[in-house]
Design an enzyme around this catalytic site. Sequence first.
Site, PDB file in Angstrom:
ATOM      1  N   SER A 113       0.818  -1.204   0.000  1.00 14.40           N
ATOM      2  CA  SER A 113       0.000   0.000   0.000  1.00 14.40           C
ATOM      3  C   SER A 113       0.856   1.260   0.000  1.00 14.40           C
ATOM      4  O   SER A 113       1.916   1.309   0.636  1.00 14.40           O
ATOM      5  CB  SER A 113      -0.917   0.017   1.229  1.00 14.40           C
ATOM      6  OG  SER A 113      -1.579   1.262   1.365  1.00 14.40           O
ATOM      7  N   TYR A 136      -2.140   5.235  -4.662  1.00 20.37           N
ATOM      8  CA  TYR A 136      -3.180   6.243  -4.550  1.00 20.37           C
ATOM      9  C   TYR A 136      -2.688   7.489  -5.268  1.00 20.37           C
ATOM     10  O   TYR A 136      -1.502   7.821  -5.209  1.00 20.37           O
ATOM     11  CB  TYR A 136      -3.486   6.577  -3.088  1.00 20.37           C
ATOM     12  CG  TYR A 136      -4.275   5.529  -2.356  1.00 20.37           C
ATOM     13  CD1 TYR A 136      -5.549   5.179  -2.784  1.00 20.37           C
ATOM     14  CD2 TYR A 136      -3.766   4.902  -1.228  1.00 20.37           C
ATOM     15  CE1 TYR A 136      -6.292   4.220  -2.111  1.00 20.37           C
ATOM     16  CE2 TYR A 136      -4.500   3.951  -0.540  1.00 20.37           C
ATOM     17  CZ  TYR A 136      -5.763   3.615  -0.994  1.00 20.37           C
ATOM     18  OH  TYR A 136      -6.497   2.671  -0.323  1.00 20.37           O
ATOM     19  N   THR A 162      -5.432   2.319  -7.596  1.00 19.24           N
ATOM     20  CA  THR A 162      -6.751   2.252  -6.973  1.00 19.24           C
ATOM     21  C   THR A 162      -7.588   3.436  -7.444  1.00 19.24           C
ATOM     22  O   THR A 162      -7.185   4.588  -7.290  1.00 19.24           O
ATOM     23  CB  THR A 162      -6.630   2.267  -5.439  1.00 19.24           C
ATOM     24  OG1 THR A 162      -5.946   1.074  -5.021  1.00 19.24           O
ATOM     25  CG2 THR A 162      -7.996   2.310  -4.782  1.00 19.24           C
ATOM     26  N   LYS A 239      -7.518  -1.163  -9.936  1.00 16.73           N
ATOM     27  CA  LYS A 239      -8.232  -1.810  -8.831  1.00 16.73           C
ATOM     28  C   LYS A 239      -9.451  -0.974  -8.452  1.00 16.73           C
ATOM     29  O   LYS A 239      -9.336   0.225  -8.214  1.00 16.73           O
ATOM     30  CB  LYS A 239      -7.309  -1.972  -7.631  1.00 16.73           C
ATOM     31  CG  LYS A 239      -7.960  -2.621  -6.411  1.00 16.73           C
ATOM     32  CD  LYS A 239      -6.928  -2.793  -5.299  1.00 16.73           C
ATOM     33  CE  LYS A 239      -7.517  -3.444  -4.073  1.00 16.73           C
ATOM     34  NZ  LYS A 239      -8.447  -2.532  -3.351  1.00 16.73           N
ATOM     35  N   HIS A 263     -13.300  -2.443  -2.603  1.00 10.82           N
ATOM     36  CA  HIS A 263     -12.507  -1.921  -1.488  1.00 10.82           C
ATOM     37  C   HIS A 263     -12.913  -2.588  -0.170  1.00 10.82           C
ATOM     38  O   HIS A 263     -12.942  -1.948   0.890  1.00 10.82           O
ATOM     39  CB  HIS A 263     -12.661  -0.396  -1.382  1.00 10.82           C
ATOM     40  CG  HIS A 263     -11.412   0.316  -0.967  1.00 10.82           C
ATOM     41  ND1 HIS A 263     -10.611   1.001  -1.841  1.00 10.82           N
ATOM     42  CD2 HIS A 263     -10.812   0.460   0.247  1.00 10.82           C
ATOM     43  CE1 HIS A 263      -9.589   1.539  -1.206  1.00 10.82           C
ATOM     44  NE2 HIS A 263      -9.688   1.222   0.074  1.00 10.82           N
TER      45      HIS A 263
END
Length: 366
Positions: A113, A136, A162, A239, A263
């Site tokens: 992440s 992100y 994402t 994603k 999510h």
Amino acid sequence: MSEISTQFEALNLNELEPLARGKLTQSAYDYYSSGAADEITVRRNQAAFSEISLRPRMLVDISNLQTSVSLFGQLVSMPILVAPMAFQAMAHAQGELATARAAAAANTVMICSTLSNYSIEEIAAVANGNLWFQLYVYKGREITRSLVRRAEAAGYKALVVTVDSPLLGRRERDVRNRFQLPKELRIANFEGEETLGQFPLNVRESGLHAYIAELYDRALTWKDLEWMVSITKLPVLVKGILRGDDAVRAIECGARGIIVSNHGGRQLDTAIATIEALPEVVEAAGAKAEILMDGGVRRGTDVLKALALGAKAVLLGRPILWGLAIAGPQGPAHVLQMLRGEFELAMALSGCPTLQSISDDLLVRK
């Protein structure tokens, strides 16, 4: 019985959460376990698997099961990957380092992440190349470009963008707790940067919600995805896709993979379960992209059903965190081992000696 088995006192992944809850602070447990609003989608992700029945084949030689799969040229031991999850050091001090070591030992992929408690480089140092990086998108393109360059330099094998989080879903348990990272933890990829490296303080809501509202790019469009594909030679996966038409658009923008995901039920409550969305996305993508999925995978039969509906692999999320909380560095490895064992048993009892033999004629959908 091994020490690790004694620590777990669990026979399956569904039994892990109550054990982990006793090891975590209320705020950490709520952050990991909660979903958006009434948490209907959280529950639906798992329930939808139970509405698919199996029609097994008999008298098939299953003496030599084959579970390895190639993903973007990388051969992994099983179609079970570790989903991207933020702030893993709330479960155990070794956090993402322990999870990365477990994925490497199992010869599968961990998706790291952006919001990890250890940096891109620290995680890469222990992972033997079994890493993808989840991205992100922040408001400044140079932030995105820098993260991509760092992931490439550290040896990550793919980028996972994402797209379902231009704003954070309203996770009411986090609002009630006014969720903040514990003081000893960090957003490691932005350490030393005052705005990017910490949550806003003294907010009457979730600190993460305030952080994302201030910094994430709400104007993100398909053109931005095209740009992200253009700045890297790594394969890009998108994603957060739940529709066939969105899958087509992503592929047209250059994505080589789609992760069917809601999510974990943490963004838009009452969104469709991922196993329900999977067939439409698979049909729309055809052979133009690899399709993966996450959300609600708790049993080996869930993995089998996802593959029968066209997924190349699944991502496992919360149970990894529960394992980390229960047994520290050994926990994620044990969780992966448990699910792999169940998946191999499901393959054998369904008459599927190879991944290629798993097909939708095994399924009866209510």
